[in-house]
Scaffold this motif. Structure first.
Motif, mmCIF file in Angstrom:
data_model
loop_
_atom_site.group_PDB
_atom_site.id
_atom_site.type_symbol
_atom_site.label_atom_id
_atom_site.label_comp_id
_atom_site.label_asym_id
_atom_site.label_seq_id
_atom_site.Cartn_x
_atom_site.Cartn_y
_atom_site.Cartn_z
ATOM 1 N N ARG A 1 9.018 -0.262 23.580
ATOM 2 C CA ARG A 1 9.780 -1.179 22.999
ATOM 3 C C ARG A 1 8.866 -2.332 22.681
ATOM 4 O O ARG A 1 9.061 -3.048 21.587
ATOM 5 C CB ARG A 1 10.518 -1.710 24.131
ATOM 6 N N GLN A 2 7.617 -2.367 23.015
ATOM 7 C CA GLN A 2 6.712 -3.342 22.649
ATOM 8 C C GLN A 2 6.155 -3.049 21.326
ATOM 9 O O GLN A 2 5.850 -3.824 20.357
ATOM 10 C CB GLN A 2 5.585 -3.705 23.756
ATOM 11 N N ILE A 3 5.843 -1.801 21.190
ATOM 12 C CA ILE A 3 5.343 -1.184 19.896
ATOM 13 C C ILE A 3 6.386 -1.512 18.851
ATOM 14 O O ILE A 3 6.152 -1.702 17.541
ATOM 15 C CB ILE A 3 4.953 0.343 20.038
ATOM 16 N N LYS A 4 7.590 -1.256 18.980
ATOM 17 C CA LYS A 4 8.566 -1.333 18.111
ATOM 18 C C LYS A 4 8.764 -2.765 17.543
ATOM 19 O O LYS A 4 8.871 -3.292 16.529
ATOM 20 C CB LYS A 4 10.009 -0.665 18.500
ATOM 21 N N ASN A 5 8.740 -3.549 18.455
ATOM 22 C CA ASN A 5 8.552 -5.212 18.427
ATOM 23 C C ASN A 5 7.519 -5.515 17.491
ATOM 24 O O ASN A 5 7.884 -6.374 16.606
ATOM 25 C CB ASN A 5 8.801 -5.998 19.737
ATOM 26 N N LEU A 6 6.506 -4.882 17.714
ATOM 27 C CA LEU A 6 5.226 -5.311 16.983
ATOM 28 C C LEU A 6 5.481 -4.775 15.629
ATOM 29 O O LEU A 6 4.897 -5.348 14.888
ATOM 30 C CB LEU A 6 3.943 -4.875 17.618
ATOM 31 N N ILE B 1 8.942 -18.657 10.669
ATOM 32 C CA ILE B 1 9.833 -19.021 11.700
ATOM 33 C C ILE B 1 10.582 -17.871 12.319
ATOM 34 O O ILE B 1 10.530 -17.762 13.690
ATOM 35 C CB ILE B 1 11.014 -20.022 11.140
ATOM 36 N N LYS B 2 11.098 -16.921 11.456
ATOM 37 C CA LYS B 2 11.790 -15.743 12.187
ATOM 38 C C LYS B 2 10.734 -14.858 13.163
ATOM 39 O O LYS B 2 10.978 -14.523 13.829
ATOM 40 C CB LYS B 2 11.990 -14.811 11.040
ATOM 41 N N GLU B 3 9.514 -14.942 12.461
ATOM 42 C CA GLU B 3 8.566 -14.064 13.236
ATOM 43 C C GLU B 3 8.195 -14.874 14.555
ATOM 44 O O GLU B 3 7.966 -14.017 15.655
ATOM 45 C CB GLU B 3 7.068 -13.777 12.487
ATOM 46 N N ILE B 4 7.939 -16.077 14.489
ATOM 47 C CA ILE B 4 7.977 -16.592 15.972
ATOM 48 C C ILE B 4 8.951 -16.727 16.817
ATOM 49 O O ILE B 4 8.876 -16.483 18.037
ATOM 50 C CB ILE B 4 7.780 -18.360 15.641
ATOM 51 N N SER C 1 8.682 -13.258 18.373
ATOM 52 C CA SER C 1 7.432 -13.374 19.265
ATOM 53 C C SER C 1 7.995 -13.999 20.433
ATOM 54 O O SER C 1 7.462 -13.533 21.842
ATOM 55 C CB SER C 1 6.217 -14.010 18.618
ATOM 56 N N ALA C 2 8.670 -14.938 20.566
ATOM 57 C CA ALA C 2 9.102 -15.565 22.010
ATOM 58 C C ALA C 2 10.083 -14.603 22.422
ATOM 59 O O ALA C 2 10.032 -14.824 23.821
ATOM 60 C CB ALA C 2 9.796 -16.879 21.448
ATOM 61 N N GLU C 3 10.848 -13.931 21.878
ATOM 62 C CA GLU C 3 11.825 -12.992 22.399
ATOM 63 C C GLU C 3 10.933 -11.812 23.334
ATOM 64 O O GLU C 3 11.295 -11.465 24.367
ATOM 65 C CB GLU C 3 12.603 -12.296 21.586
ATOM 66 N N ALA C 4 9.630 -11.218 22.546
ATOM 67 C CA ALA C 4 8.748 -10.545 23.104
ATOM 68 C C ALA C 4 8.265 -10.931 24.506
ATOM 69 O O ALA C 4 8.156 -10.146 25.497
ATOM 70 C CB ALA C 4 7.834 -9.987 22.224
ATOM 71 N N GLN D 1 9.913 -13.172 26.352
ATOM 72 C CA GLN D 1 10.568 -13.322 27.397
ATOM 73 C C GLN D 1 10.624 -11.849 27.757
ATOM 74 O O GLN D 1 11.160 -11.835 29.168
ATOM 75 C CB GLN D 1 11.917 -13.766 26.708
ATOM 76 N N HIS D 2 10.766 -10.780 27.164
ATOM 77 C CA HIS D 2 10.845 -9.526 27.771
ATOM 78 C C HIS D 2 9.674 -9.327 28.690
ATOM 79 O O HIS D 2 9.876 -8.604 29.748
ATOM 80 C CB HIS D 2 10.820 -8.517 26.760
ATOM 81 N N GLN D 3 8.581 -9.584 28.347
ATOM 82 C CA GLN D 3 7.075 -9.430 29.289
ATOM 83 C C GLN D 3 7.535 -10.354 30.652
ATOM 84 O O GLN D 3 7.517 -9.736 31.702
ATOM 85 C CB GLN D 3 6.064 -9.964 28.744
ATOM 86 N N ILE D 4 8.065 -11.261 30.355
ATOM 87 C CA ILE D 4 8.490 -12.288 31.676
ATOM 88 C C ILE D 4 9.457 -11.325 32.588
ATOM 89 O O ILE D 4 9.400 -11.494 33.876
ATOM 90 C CB ILE D 4 8.830 -13.681 31.360
ATOM 91 N N GLU D 5 10.543 -10.979 31.971
ATOM 92 C CA GLU D 5 11.532 -10.350 32.612
ATOM 93 C C GLU D 5 11.133 -9.064 33.342
ATOM 94 O O GLU D 5 11.306 -8.920 34.480
ATOM 95 C CB GLU D 5 12.757 -9.964 31.650
ATOM 96 N N ASP D 6 10.000 -8.371 32.446
ATOM 97 C CA ASP D 6 9.489 -7.367 33.444
ATOM 98 C C ASP D 6 8.637 -7.751 34.641
ATOM 99 O O ASP D 6 8.716 -6.928 35.669
ATOM 100 C CB ASP D 6 8.590 -6.629 32.469
#
Length: 135
Positions: free
Chosen positions: A51-56, A111-114, A117-120, A122-127
């Motif tokens: 999931r992280q790799i797809k986001n990246l 702006i879209k990339e930021i 990045s913020a969503e990613a 958030q996923h880390q924090i949720e994990d």
């Protein structure tokens, strides 16, 4: 209408150069993170790493397009200066306008990339919260 002079597009050189430096740093950081995640994935095939790799991958592509539009904007600024130098003012104004639009597109992609990045993060924090909740 105010006259376009050589100094007008020249003022954007430093701004675009700094933006391109920031974009390049982002690109290099993503490359490093992707290499590390790839090595971790080969070790333990964790789906969360996928999931992280797809986001990246998305963020890396956005950064590439940010760079392309930023560099093209810089090229149009140089073209504008050349056109002013050879007294083609009308074409120079249009070239400068196109360069500004390309720079706007580059910044909109930032702006879209930021946001991604913020969503990613958030996923880390949720994990992390999920891991701590299971303890």
């Amino acid at each position: 209408m105010e006259q376009l002079t050589l100094t007008t597009p020249a003022l954007l050189f430093s701004a675009i150069s700094l933006i391109m430096l920031a974009y390049t740093n982002r690109f290099l950081a993503y490359a490093s993170v992707i290499r590390n995640l790839h090595a971790k994935y080969l070790e333990n095939n964790d789906d969360s790493l996928l999931r992280q790799i797809k986001n990246l991958r998305i963020r890396l592509n956005l950064t590439r397009y940010m760079q392309i539009f930023g560099i093209t904007s810089l090229l149009f600024c140089v073209l504008t200066m050349f056109l002013i130098y050879i007294d083609f003012y009308i074409i120079a104004v249009w070239a400068f306008g196109i360069g500004l639009i390309l720079l706007l597109i580059s910044l909109a992609l930032l702006i879209k990339e930021i946001q991604i990045s913020a969503e990613a993060l958030q996923h880390q924090i949720e994990d992390i919260e999920q891991y701590l909740g299971n303890k």
